[in-house]
Structure formats: structure tokens, C-alpha cells
Design a protein around this motif. Sequence first.
Motif, PDB file in Angstrom:
ATOM      1  N   ASN A  97       0.832  -1.209   0.000  1.00 19.44           N
ATOM      2  CA  ASN A  97       0.000   0.000   0.000  1.00 19.44           C
ATOM      3  C   ASN A  97       0.866   1.258   0.000  1.00 19.44           C
ATOM      4  O   ASN A  97       2.087   1.200   0.205  1.00 19.44           O
ATOM      5  N   LYS A 152      -4.479   4.201  -7.105  1.00 16.14           N
ATOM      6  CA  LYS A 152      -4.947   4.975  -5.954  1.00 16.14           C
ATOM      7  C   LYS A 152      -6.239   4.404  -5.368  1.00 16.14           C
ATOM      8  O   LYS A 152      -6.417   4.375  -4.148  1.00 16.14           O
ATOM      9  N   ASP A 163      -5.278   1.272  -3.738  1.00 19.74           N
ATOM     10  CA  ASP A 163      -4.193   1.556  -2.790  1.00 19.74           C
ATOM     11  C   ASP A 163      -3.181   0.399  -2.737  1.00 19.74           C
ATOM     12  O   ASP A 163      -2.909  -0.166  -1.668  1.00 19.74           O
TER      13      ASP A 163
END
Length: 391
Positions: A328, A370, A373
Motif C-alpha cells: 500500500n 490509488k 491503494d
Amino acid sequence: MKKRALILAAAFCLAVMPVSAAEPETNSAAATAASAEEMSDDIYSFQIKIDGQLYQFPMKYEEFEEKGWKFDGVDSSEKIEPNSYGSVGMKLGRVRANVTFINFGINTKPLNECYVAGISLDEYYMEDQSSFELPKGITYHVSTREDVEAAYGPASDVYESDSYVKLTYELDDYYSRVEIYIDAESKTVNEVSVRCLTVPEDLEEDAVSEEVPEIVTQYQAPTELGDDLSSCIAEIDGHLYKIPAPVSAFLENGWEILYNDNSEVVAGKDSVYGYYLTKDNQKFRITVQNYAENATAVENCFVTEIYNDDFTTVIPVKLQKGITFDMNTADLEAALEGTTYEKEEGSSLNTYFIPSFDDKYYGVTITVNKEEDKVIKIALNRRPKEENLFD
């Protein structure tokens, strides 16, 4: 061997700059060359008479040499890399000219084994009694701009200055052209450049050595991953590689090459993209560089770029500080602390670029999705010069 595209490198004198182009088709006018005493009426025959001797470009060096030309300050053993061209000084008696040589082959060759692709003549380096003539009787110190345009029609390009006018007649491939200069004072032709880089029909294919180039044998795989992200070292499926690494190093660890439409042979000093390494139904896209002077099989080239994402492989890829797929953002940026990197934020992806230790334009690229993540792409790209290959 699959048909190769012609990749040309421009004027060297002797220093080259790379350029790319599709392989030009053989010019029909050039293919039907006139006899030794006759000249075509076509400007795109790339013919010229110099002191009554007919030249048609490209021509073999031996044929050019037979007309009396000698190298001027350059040794005939100077080498040209494959698919490269450039100009060197030569002389015929007291006449001097810039002569263009081209290596159409896939092996590095000395000048005297290449083709002569053109010539540039300037009145400053001509003897008083010397002359040149182009198709349709366009003659040195006789023909005017009006004569040239009447003979060949409007030029592809016109450049005018206080001292001369340059008329350029050029084929679509850019590499083949005739440039005719008109002196502003005398109003006559006083300089010419003829150049044709069309692949000749009588070109013989170069042989490909089956020997492993010595430079490939000098590679040593790293013994540890370390903690320097700029080193371009990665652990892929449990094995360590420092990019560039020989393709053969991957093959020894169970990978295979997927060629697609690419050739199984790479020309000397050439770089080719679009290959894949495959294993257990997974694949990595790679770019390969042949650091040897002569053509060799892909397995004897070096992987200079390896690109992979979680869409094409589930094989583990590990970088320094534990960076891998699915990490992440918070953990990634924590791992990057103390490392020089550039971050580019997009609407759906964030990209992290770590420059390599020896070139700020190449290095490691890590891409994060994004929304999910997580790290979804890892790419390594390093393309050093040969003398820095094993730094």
C-alpha cells in the motif's frame, strides 16, 4: 531471419547520431541504371558525372575506389556500426569532397566494406578544370536556377540567403535527396550534394556468428539485493538480476523468449523493444540491447528494460526495502524514506521514479493504483554505455 527495418544513424565525420525510419523501397530509376557512358534524365536516379565519369548511388566502395578516390585524413579501416551512415573526406587528385558511406548490414564494418551513398562537391575544393554534371545537362558553373527548375520542376524545398540559393529535391523517405546550390554572384550552380540511402538490390546478407560475445560472459549476477533502490537490482521469482542483465541469465533460470514479430537476431549495437520473457504462463515485457559490434542471437543481448504489472504476472518481484506488488501507499512511502525519488500524482495512478545511480534519466518506476491503494506496476530501465555496463 525475419525482415528487419532500416534504422539509420546520421552524419558521423566520424560521430553518429541515431535516427529511425522505415525501410525505404528500392528506387525504380536507380534500379535501372544507365550504362557507363549514359546518364538518366531523372534527378532521382541519383547519378552524377564528375570529370566525365558516371557515378550512381549507392555504389559499392570498390567501384568508387576504382575511379581513383582516396581517403583524406581518415583510415579505410575506420568502422561504421550497422544501419549507420556518415561522411568522410576523400580526394580525387587535387579535388576534395565529402563522401557519404553507409553500412546496410547487421555487423559492424570498416569503411572499405561499406557502400558509398553519396557525395558533396563545393567549388572551394574543386580544381579549375574540374566539372560535374547532373541529369538533363545541369552543369557546374554553367546552369542557372532557371535551368534547374526547367529540368526538374519546383524543388521540394528552397532556401535563399544573400550568398546562395539551395534547391532540394527529396524523396519521401527524407534520406535520399539532391541539393543544388546557386551562387548569388555568378547565378550558376557552384555546389551539389547527392545522397541515396536506398537499400540496393544486390545487397548480400551478413553472416551471424553463433559464438557468445565476450561481453556477455563478463556478467556476474548480484549476490544480494542490498538496500540501494538506485542500483537497478531486483529479485524476480527468487533470482537476483542487475539491469542490464543478459537474456541468457533469465533463460538459465527457466524463462523463455516470446519473439512476437521481432527477429531472433539483433544487429550489432542495436536496441530492440517488444520482446517478452515468459514462464508458467506469466510474462514480462523487455527491451534488449546488443552491446557487441556484430549481430547475435537475442539470448546474447542484454535486458535493459523490464516492465511488469499485476495484470500479466503473479510471479513475485521484489525490490530493496521489501517493495513488491500489492504494497500500500503508506508502506511504500515509508520504505522510500531516505531515497531520492520523484512522485507524479494522477487522477487514478501515482508514479514513483527512483533515478539509477549512474543516470538520472533511467531507473526504477513504481506505480500505485490509488483506488485500490496498492502497487500494480514495477519497471526497471538502465541503459549504460558499454564501458559502464558492469558498474
